[in-house]
Design a protein around this motif. Structure first.
Motif, PDB file in Angstrom:
ATOM      1  N   GLU A 105       0.819  -1.213   0.000  1.00  0.00           N
ATOM      2  CA  GLU A 105       0.000   0.000   0.000  1.00  0.00           C
ATOM      3  C   GLU A 105       0.859   1.273   0.000  1.00  0.00           C
ATOM      4  OE1 GLU A 105      -3.426   0.292  -0.285  1.00  0.00           O
ATOM      5  OE2 GLU A 105      -3.287  -1.842  -0.730  1.00  0.00           O
ATOM      6  N   ALA A 106       2.035   1.203   0.607  1.00  0.00           N
ATOM      7  CA  ALA A 106       2.926   2.370   0.629  1.00  0.00           C
ATOM      8  C   ALA A 106       3.255   2.813  -0.786  1.00  0.00           C
ATOM      9  CB  ALA A 106       4.214   2.042   1.387  1.00  0.00           C
ATOM     10  N   LEU A 107       3.546   1.867  -1.658  1.00  0.00           N
ATOM     11  CA  LEU A 107       3.902   2.221  -3.035  1.00  0.00           C
ATOM     12  C   LEU A 107       2.671   2.589  -3.853  1.00  0.00           C
ATOM     13  CD1 LEU A 107       6.700  -0.379  -3.861  1.00  0.00           C
ATOM     14  CD2 LEU A 107       6.873   1.869  -2.790  1.00  0.00           C
ATOM     15  N   ARG A 108       1.540   2.011  -3.522  1.00  0.00           N
ATOM     16  CA  ARG A 108       0.305   2.329  -4.240  1.00  0.00           C
ATOM     17  C   ARG A 108      -0.054   3.821  -4.093  1.00  0.00           C
ATOM     18  NH1 ARG A 108      -4.203  -1.281  -5.145  1.00  0.00           N
ATOM     19  NH2 ARG A 108      -3.467  -2.634  -3.484  1.00  0.00           N
TER      20      ARG A 108
ATOM     21  N   LEU B  34       2.185   6.269  -3.121  1.00  0.00           N
ATOM     22  CA  LEU B  34       3.417   7.052  -3.053  1.00  0.00           C
ATOM     23  C   LEU B  34       3.342   8.386  -3.801  1.00  0.00           C
ATOM     24  CD1 LEU B  34       6.323   6.895  -1.921  1.00  0.00           C
ATOM     25  CD2 LEU B  34       7.009   5.884  -4.109  1.00  0.00           C
ATOM     26  N   GLU B  35       2.569   8.420  -4.885  1.00  0.00           N
ATOM     27  CA  GLU B  35       2.515   9.649  -5.695  1.00  0.00           C
ATOM     28  C   GLU B  35       1.929  10.838  -4.928  1.00  0.00           C
ATOM     29  OE1 GLU B  35       0.002   9.153  -9.104  1.00  0.00           O
ATOM     30  OE2 GLU B  35      -1.693   8.402  -7.930  1.00  0.00           O
ATOM     31  N   TYR B  36       1.266  10.557  -3.815  1.00  0.00           N
ATOM     32  CA  TYR B  36       0.693  11.647  -3.023  1.00  0.00           C
ATOM     33  C   TYR B  36       1.719  12.325  -2.117  1.00  0.00           C
ATOM     34  CZ  TYR B  36      -4.035  10.510  -4.494  1.00  0.00           C
ATOM     35  OH  TYR B  36      -5.163  10.335  -5.254  1.00  0.00           O
ATOM     36  N   LEU B  37       2.881  11.730  -1.957  1.00  0.00           N
ATOM     37  CA  LEU B  37       3.887  12.250  -1.030  1.00  0.00           C
ATOM     38  C   LEU B  37       4.684  13.397  -1.655  1.00  0.00           C
ATOM     39  CD1 LEU B  37       5.066  11.499   1.831  1.00  0.00           C
ATOM     40  CD2 LEU B  37       6.853  10.278   0.581  1.00  0.00           C
ATOM     41  N   LYS B  38       4.974  14.422  -0.846  1.00  0.00           N
ATOM     42  CA  LYS B  38       5.870  15.483  -1.286  1.00  0.00           C
ATOM     43  C   LYS B  38       7.262  14.898  -1.550  1.00  0.00           C
ATOM     44  CE  LYS B  38       3.779  19.349   1.248  1.00  0.00           C
ATOM     45  NZ  LYS B  38       3.957  20.315   2.353  1.00  0.00           N
ATOM     46  N   PRO B  39       8.058  15.525  -2.419  1.00  0.00           N
ATOM     47  CA  PRO B  39       9.415  15.026  -2.674  1.00  0.00           C
ATOM     48  C   PRO B  39      10.246  14.891  -1.399  1.00  0.00           C
ATOM     49  CG  PRO B  39       8.824  16.694  -4.299  1.00  0.00           C
ATOM     50  CD  PRO B  39       7.725  16.677  -3.281  1.00  0.00           C
ATOM     51  N   GLU B  40      10.029  15.818  -0.457  1.00  0.00           N
ATOM     52  CA  GLU B  40      10.786  15.794   0.798  1.00  0.00           C
ATOM     53  C   GLU B  40       9.995  15.146   1.937  1.00  0.00           C
ATOM     54  OE1 GLU B  40       8.361  19.590   0.968  1.00  0.00           O
ATOM     55  OE2 GLU B  40       9.300  18.340  -0.566  1.00  0.00           O
ATOM     56  N   GLY B  41       8.858  14.532   1.603  1.00  0.00           N
ATOM     57  CA  GLY B  41       7.987  13.955   2.621  1.00  0.00           C
ATOM     58  C   GLY B  41       8.572  12.718   3.282  1.00  0.00           C
TER      59      GLY B  41
ATOM     60  N   ILE C  21       8.150   8.831   5.034  1.00  0.00           N
ATOM     61  CA  ILE C  21       7.380   7.590   4.882  1.00  0.00           C
ATOM     62  C   ILE C  21       7.608   6.717   6.107  1.00  0.00           C
ATOM     63  CG2 ILE C  21       6.868   5.618   3.400  1.00  0.00           C
ATOM     64  CD1 ILE C  21       8.479   6.975   1.186  1.00  0.00           C
ATOM     65  N   VAL C  22       6.520   6.281   6.723  1.00  0.00           N
ATOM     66  CA  VAL C  22       6.591   5.300   7.808  1.00  0.00           C
ATOM     67  C   VAL C  22       5.824   4.075   7.333  1.00  0.00           C
ATOM     68  CG1 VAL C  22       5.941   4.753  10.189  1.00  0.00           C
ATOM     69  CG2 VAL C  22       6.745   7.061   9.608  1.00  0.00           C
ATOM     70  N   VAL C  23       6.491   2.929   7.326  1.00  0.00           N
ATOM     71  CA  VAL C  23       5.877   1.712   6.780  1.00  0.00           C
ATOM     72  C   VAL C  23       5.914   0.581   7.799  1.00  0.00           C
ATOM     73  CG1 VAL C  23       5.951   0.010   4.916  1.00  0.00           C
ATOM     74  CG2 VAL C  23       6.611   2.368   4.449  1.00  0.00           C
ATOM     75  N   ASN C  24       4.764  -0.055   7.942  1.00  0.00           N
ATOM     76  CA  ASN C  24       4.669  -1.249   8.765  1.00  0.00           C
ATOM     77  C   ASN C  24       5.229  -2.430   7.963  1.00  0.00           C
ATOM     78  OD1 ASN C  24       3.914  -3.092  10.736  1.00  0.00           O
ATOM     79  ND2 ASN C  24       1.771  -3.134  10.118  1.00  0.00           N
ATOM     80  N   ASN C  25       6.200  -3.131   8.518  1.00  0.00           N
ATOM     81  CA  ASN C  25       6.797  -4.283   7.847  1.00  0.00           C
ATOM     82  C   ASN C  25       5.828  -5.461   7.938  1.00  0.00           C
ATOM     83  OD1 ASN C  25       8.569  -6.024   6.619  1.00  0.00           O
ATOM     84  ND2 ASN C  25       9.794  -6.388   8.449  1.00  0.00           N
ATOM     85  N   TYR C  26       4.804  -5.392   7.085  1.00  0.00           N
ATOM     86  CA  TYR C  26       3.699  -6.344   7.194  1.00  0.00           C
ATOM     87  C   TYR C  26       3.091  -6.557   5.813  1.00  0.00           C
ATOM     88  CZ  TYR C  26      -0.343  -8.522   9.530  1.00  0.00           C
ATOM     89  OH  TYR C  26      -1.305  -9.401   9.977  1.00  0.00           O
TER      90      TYR C  26
ATOM     91  N   ASP D  84      12.836  -3.396  -1.915  1.00  0.00           N
ATOM     92  CA  ASP D  84      13.964  -2.658  -2.497  1.00  0.00           C
ATOM     93  C   ASP D  84      13.601  -1.186  -2.705  1.00  0.00           C
ATOM     94  OD1 ASP D  84      15.495  -4.941  -2.520  1.00  0.00           O
ATOM     95  OD2 ASP D  84      15.282  -5.324  -4.674  1.00  0.00           O
ATOM     96  N   GLU D  85      12.385  -0.943  -3.184  1.00  0.00           N
ATOM     97  CA  GLU D  85      11.952   0.431  -3.441  1.00  0.00           C
ATOM     98  C   GLU D  85      11.784   1.205  -2.130  1.00  0.00           C
ATOM     99  OE1 GLU D  85      10.645   3.785  -5.738  1.00  0.00           O
ATOM    100  OE2 GLU D  85      11.933   2.062  -6.084  1.00  0.00           O
ATOM    101  N   LEU D  86      11.237   0.571  -1.099  1.00  0.00           N
ATOM    102  CA  LEU D  86      11.084   1.247   0.198  1.00  0.00           C
ATOM    103  C   LEU D  86      12.449   1.570   0.807  1.00  0.00           C
ATOM    104  CD1 LEU D  86       8.095  -0.794   1.653  1.00  0.00           C
ATOM    105  CD2 LEU D  86       8.052   1.588   0.878  1.00  0.00           C
ATOM    106  N   ASN D  87      13.396   0.661   0.627  1.00  0.00           N
ATOM    107  CA  ASN D  87      14.755   0.938   1.110  1.00  0.00           C
ATOM    108  C   ASN D  87      15.373   2.109   0.346  1.00  0.00           C
ATOM    109  OD1 ASN D  87      14.747  -1.108   3.052  1.00  0.00           O
ATOM    110  ND2 ASN D  87      15.507  -2.644   1.626  1.00  0.00           N
ATOM    111  N   ARG D  88      15.144   2.151  -0.961  1.00  0.00           N
ATOM    112  CA  ARG D  88      15.685   3.232  -1.785  1.00  0.00           C
ATOM    113  C   ARG D  88      15.113   4.586  -1.356  1.00  0.00           C
ATOM    114  NH1 ARG D  88      14.592   6.443  -5.792  1.00  0.00           N
ATOM    115  NH2 ARG D  88      12.458   5.709  -6.074  1.00  0.00           N
ATOM    116  N   LEU D  89      13.843   4.565  -0.945  1.00  0.00           N
ATOM    117  CA  LEU D  89      13.166   5.797  -0.521  1.00  0.00           C
ATOM    118  C   LEU D  89      13.512   6.205   0.913  1.00  0.00           C
ATOM    119  CD1 LEU D  89       9.698   4.889  -2.039  1.00  0.00           C
ATOM    120  CD2 LEU D  89      11.166   6.776  -2.802  1.00  0.00           C
ATOM    121  N   ASN D  90      14.327   5.376   1.569  1.00  0.00           N
ATOM    122  CA  ASN D  90      14.735   5.649   2.953  1.00  0.00           C
ATOM    123  C   ASN D  90      13.536   5.752   3.898  1.00  0.00           C
ATOM    124  OD1 ASN D  90      16.805   5.944   4.838  1.00  0.00           O
ATOM    125  ND2 ASN D  90      16.754   8.166   4.746  1.00  0.00           N
ATOM    126  N   ALA D  91      12.582   4.857   3.686  1.00  0.00           N
ATOM    127  CA  ALA D  91      11.396   4.826   4.545  1.00  0.00           C
ATOM    128  C   ALA D  91      11.781   4.369   5.956  1.00  0.00           C
ATOM    129  CB  ALA D  91      10.360   3.872   3.959  1.00  0.00           C
TER     130      ALA D  91
END
Length: 199
Positions: free
Chosen positions: A78-81, A83-90, A92-97, A118-125
């Motif tokens: 759902e985080a990636l679904r 993601l387009e709503y997030l500001k560039p500097e926003g 991200i907090v993600v539940n590892n679930y 991999d994508e969440l790691n790249r985004l430094n969530a």
């Protein structure tokens, strides 16, 4: 300045309760608050999102694409679904679930776990194991309150009397465990975020 918070997850995870507690706390603190909910499907397995905007004066509850200061996702895909709503500097907090949604269960969508991680790691969530911590506390259902605590810490909203909000809005017999969950969520953000690894 108006701040925009997006909470997303899957039906049955308590996303809406967390957003209602958040809204109540912000209103009690004197902010103008607007909240909107989107239910993809009301039953378990449907995508759910809640948008909360607060500030001195808020005119719309709707967060535009690229407008969210923070995205809190109760489930990894759902985080990636959203993601387009997030500001560039926003943030991200993600539940590892992982929860397999209805499209995944019916075979219409493949859950690409490694690519998602991999994508969440790249985004430094900021990744937290809210589900595991909830089980450690003795009730898997308080996962949403752990994530609320993580959100509060991430947005520096600790000055609000969250204990009173929880006491006033949660059934008495569940208050103590929810207070523990909220505190645990705040602590988990303070700890160093870890990279996701597929099993």
């Amino acid at each position: 300045m108006t701040k925009s918070i997006m909470l997303v997850g899957v039906g049955g995870q308590g996303t809406i309760l967390a957003s209602k507690l958040l809204t109540t706390g912000l209103m009690n603190a004197g902010y103008d608050v607007k909240m909107s909910e989107i239910h993809g499907m009301s039953q378990r397995g449907g995508s759910v999102s809640s948008q909360v905007r607060y500030g001195e004066k808020v005119y719309s509850p709707v967060i535009e694409i690229g407008g969210a200061d923070i995205l809190v996702s109760f489930e990894k895909m759902e985080a990636l679904r959203w993601l387009e709503y997030l500001k560039p500097e926003g943030k991200i907090v993600v539940n590892n679930y992982r929860i397999d949604s209805i499209p995944v269960l019916t075979g219409k969508v493949i859950y690409k776990e490694k690519e998602i991680e991999d994508e969440l790691n790249r985004l430094n969530a900021t990744i937290i194991n809210a589900a595991d911590k909830a089980k450690e506390l003795g009730n898997a259902k308080v996962m949403n309150i752990i994530l609320l605590g993580a959100l509060v810490k991430s947005m520096s909203l600790e000055d609000i009397d969250w204990e009173s909000i929880i006491r006033e809005n949660i059934k008495e017999k569940f208050v103590d465990i929810n207070l523990q969950a909220f505190k645990k969520g705040m602590e988990m953000v303070s700890e160093e975020a870890f990279p996701l690894k597929s099993n």
